[in-house]
Motif scaffolding. Structure first.
Motif, PDB file in Angstrom:
ATOM      1  N   GLU A 177       0.831  -1.205   0.000  1.00  0.00           N
ATOM      2  CA  GLU A 177       0.000   0.000   0.000  1.00  0.00           C
ATOM      3  C   GLU A 177       0.864   1.252   0.000  1.00  0.00           C
ATOM      4  O   GLU A 177       1.771   1.395   0.827  1.00  0.00           O
ATOM      5  CB  GLU A 177      -0.915  -0.004   1.216  1.00  0.00           C
ATOM      6  N   THR A 178       0.564   2.176  -0.915  1.00  0.00           N
ATOM      7  CA  THR A 178       1.358   3.388  -1.098  1.00  0.00           C
ATOM      8  C   THR A 178       0.696   4.575  -0.405  1.00  0.00           C
ATOM      9  O   THR A 178      -0.501   4.837  -0.603  1.00  0.00           O
ATOM     10  CB  THR A 178       1.514   3.691  -2.598  1.00  0.00           C
ATOM     11  N   TYR A 179       1.480   5.308   0.385  1.00  0.00           N
ATOM     12  CA  TYR A 179       1.020   6.524   1.052  1.00  0.00           C
ATOM     13  C   TYR A 179       1.946   7.688   0.690  1.00  0.00           C
ATOM     14  O   TYR A 179       2.852   7.533  -0.138  1.00  0.00           O
ATOM     15  CB  TYR A 179       0.935   6.299   2.562  1.00  0.00           C
TER      16      TYR A 179
ATOM     17  N   TYR B 215       5.623   7.031   2.606  1.00  0.00           N
ATOM     18  CA  TYR B 215       6.122   5.669   2.795  1.00  0.00           C
ATOM     19  C   TYR B 215       5.169   4.686   2.124  1.00  0.00           C
ATOM     20  O   TYR B 215       4.085   5.061   1.667  1.00  0.00           O
ATOM     21  CB  TYR B 215       6.225   5.346   4.288  1.00  0.00           C
TER      22      TYR B 215
ATOM     23  N   ARG C  62       3.708   0.537   2.894  1.00  0.00           N
ATOM     24  CA  ARG C  62       3.732  -0.512   3.910  1.00  0.00           C
ATOM     25  C   ARG C  62       3.327  -1.844   3.311  1.00  0.00           C
ATOM     26  O   ARG C  62       2.676  -1.921   2.266  1.00  0.00           O
ATOM     27  CB  ARG C  62       2.828  -0.181   5.089  1.00  0.00           C
ATOM     28  N   ILE C  63       3.684  -2.916   4.025  1.00  0.00           N
ATOM     29  CA  ILE C  63       3.331  -4.274   3.622  1.00  0.00           C
ATOM     30  C   ILE C  63       2.537  -4.907   4.752  1.00  0.00           C
ATOM     31  O   ILE C  63       2.955  -4.858   5.925  1.00  0.00           O
ATOM     32  CB  ILE C  63       4.581  -5.106   3.299  1.00  0.00           C
ATOM     33  N   ARG C  64       1.387  -5.466   4.395  1.00  0.00           N
ATOM     34  CA  ARG C  64       0.567  -6.187   5.371  1.00  0.00           C
ATOM     35  C   ARG C  64       0.257  -7.577   4.831  1.00  0.00           C
ATOM     36  O   ARG C  64       0.116  -7.763   3.622  1.00  0.00           O
ATOM     37  CB  ARG C  64      -0.744  -5.440   5.664  1.00  0.00           C
TER      38      ARG C  64
ATOM     39  N   GLU D 283       0.409  -5.860   9.985  1.00  0.00           N
ATOM     40  CA  GLU D 283       1.436  -5.041   9.342  1.00  0.00           C
ATOM     41  C   GLU D 283       2.818  -5.654   9.545  1.00  0.00           C
ATOM     42  O   GLU D 283       3.202  -5.995  10.661  1.00  0.00           O
ATOM     43  CB  GLU D 283       1.415  -3.614   9.890  1.00  0.00           C
ATOM     44  N   LYS D 284       3.545  -5.791   8.441  1.00  0.00           N
ATOM     45  CA  LYS D 284       4.895  -6.352   8.486  1.00  0.00           C
ATOM     46  C   LYS D 284       5.955  -5.276   8.603  1.00  0.00           C
ATOM     47  O   LYS D 284       6.956  -5.435   9.298  1.00  0.00           O
ATOM     48  CB  LYS D 284       5.148  -7.180   7.213  1.00  0.00           C
ATOM     49  N   GLY D 285       5.762  -4.158   7.898  1.00  0.00           N
ATOM     50  CA  GLY D 285       6.760  -3.094   7.972  1.00  0.00           C
ATOM     51  C   GLY D 285       6.403  -1.922   7.079  1.00  0.00           C
ATOM     52  O   GLY D 285       5.531  -2.010   6.206  1.00  0.00           O
ATOM     53  N   ARG D 286       7.109  -0.784   7.329  1.00  0.00           N
ATOM     54  CA  ARG D 286       6.957   0.420   6.511  1.00  0.00           C
ATOM     55  C   ARG D 286       8.319   0.744   5.893  1.00  0.00           C
ATOM     56  O   ARG D 286       9.345   0.633   6.558  1.00  0.00           O
ATOM     57  CB  ARG D 286       6.444   1.584   7.360  1.00  0.00           C
ATOM     58  N   TYR D 287       8.284   1.210   4.619  1.00  0.00           N
ATOM     59  CA  TYR D 287       9.518   1.341   3.874  1.00  0.00           C
ATOM     60  C   TYR D 287       9.552   2.659   3.113  1.00  0.00           C
ATOM     61  O   TYR D 287       8.537   3.341   2.966  1.00  0.00           O
ATOM     62  CB  TYR D 287       9.664   0.159   2.908  1.00  0.00           C
TER      63      TYR D 287
END
Length: 407
Positions: free
Chosen positions: A49-51, A54, A56-58, A67-71
């Motif tokens: 998912e794009t914000y 950042y 994130r991956i869920r 939620e696995k992480g934000r990148y």
């Protein structure tokens, strides 16, 4: 740093990929890790998912998104482009949705990845559905259909005609249950055909047809043709309209076993749903032989489950006044490293099965309300999905919270 530990992970072999995945770029390692983490966690879906600042991956694990992480935002475009290339999609097109798929092999497991990409306000969102092909080979008993309770269901699927409905909301395992039924009755002497949208798993020895609504190949159109194909068993992915329902119920009366699904909250609502589609009650009572309503509830983690001391309030929500129905301790979720701090690990099937006997047939043809039929079923001692779920609560397998959430 994205992909730093990726070199230690075995790669997925993408069977029908549009490119040879032999590169060792940072983004490719990261993509590989996303897929592998999803498999290792037994996730059903991966969300990218794009914000604004950042992405994130869920992962959807046991029906719940985690939620696995934000990148860093600058890495999302090359990541999505790599996924598009993998699925042979257009990397230059970012304005309209795109769908693709790719098969994979990982540690001996056959996998099918279905990819959906849609444009959002800050960029594209990717959802990757992971289909584990061994799931299609499971038997009814492996899924939780115990013969003591489901004896009539096992009887129905051996018949030459009649209709069996599997009902429940999205994500309640209806398709998996139908595949297990087909596995149970798949014999060389039977001509079995399915109409699906989409085909989730391929089954050997069964003729599977993919609907293509854009060219008019919908459920009702295909069903009309199948009736001229000498079919013994027909599985319809979902009854969505009057025409499909009418053809299906007529087919169940003329020597075909019909298996299909409806999105309804309980067994009684499935009957009412067929009526609301315009099917005459006398046809429903004659053709319909059984309704399985089901949910998938999460299993409590055996390492961290803790005693539940708030029974009275939760039982009231479930419509149960007697809080002395439990003789043993009842448990609720806590969370630990074994269950990814969710308190749950794995899922079990909770269902209610309504066998259409002579008395139920008479009730269907009378002018009944949903409440009247539900009350009559209680008088007959037919257990509801909540009552069956309470048995799992008593065994310490799940919690009252899960019954409230799902049932």
């Amino acid at each position: 740093m994205i992909g730093e530990s990726g070199n230690k992970k075995e790669k997925i072999k993408f069977v029908n990929a549009a490119f040879s995945s032999n590169e060792n770029s940072r983004i490719e390692i990261f993509m590989n890790n996303i897929f592998i983490d999803g498999i290792n966690l037994n996730a059903s879906d991966i969300h990218i998912e794009t914000y604004k600042d950042y992405f994130r991956i869920r992962y959807r694990i046991d029906g719940i998104l985690i939620e696995k992480g934000r990148y860093k935002i600058q890495d999302v475009a090359p990541l999505i482009s790599r996924i598009k290339i993998l699925c042979n999609l257009d990397i230059t097109e970012k304005r309209i949705p795109q769908d693709g798929r790719v098969d994979g092999l990982y540690k001996g497991r056959e996998l099918d990845f279905r990819v959906s990409i849609v444009p959002t306000y800050f960029g594209e969102k990717v959802v990757i559905r992971i289909l584990y092909k061994e799931t299609a080979k499971k038997t009814l008993e492996e899924l939780g259909f115990k013969k003591e309770y489901y004896s009539k269901l096992f009887e129905i699927i051996k018949r030459k005609s009649g209709m069996l409905i599997i009902s429940g909301p999205m994500g309640s395992g209806k398709t998996t249950s139908m595949y297990a039924i087909l596995n149970e009755i798949n014999e060389v002497e039977k001509n079995i055909t399915t109409i699906e949208d989409p085909i989730e798993y391929t089954l050997e020895g069964i003729n599977q047809i993919q609907c293509k609504n854009d060219i008019g190949l919908d459920f009702s159109t295909v069903l009309k043709s199948i009736l001229r194909q000498d079919s013994d068993v027909i599985m319809i992915g979902e009854i969505r309209d009057r025409e499909t329902a009418e053809i299906a119920i007529k087919a169940s009366l003329t020597g075909h076993l019909i298996i299909s699904t409806l999105h309804t909250k309980n067994s009684v609502s499935a009957i009412k749903r067929l009526m609301s589609l315009g099917i005459d009650s006398y046809m429903i009572s004659a053709g319909l032989k059984g309704i399985q309503n089901q949910r998938l509830v999460r299993k409590l983690c055996p390492y961290c489950k803790t005693e539940d001391n708030n029974l009275e309030e939760k039982l009231k929500i479930l419509g149960i006044e007697n809080n002395k129905i439990f003789n043993n301790k009842i448990y609720t979720a806590k969370g630990c490293e074994h269950c990814n701090y969710t308190g749950y690990k794995g899922r079990i099937l909770v269902g209610e099965f309504l066998y259409i006997n002579d008395e139920i047939e008479n009730l269907i043809t009378s002018d009944f309300s949903t409440l009247e039929l539900e009350n009559r079923l209680k008088e007959l001692g037919i257990k509801t999905i909540v009552e069956n779920g309470l048995e799992f609560v008593k065994q310490g397998l799940t919690s009252l919270d899960e019954l409230i959430r799902e049932c």
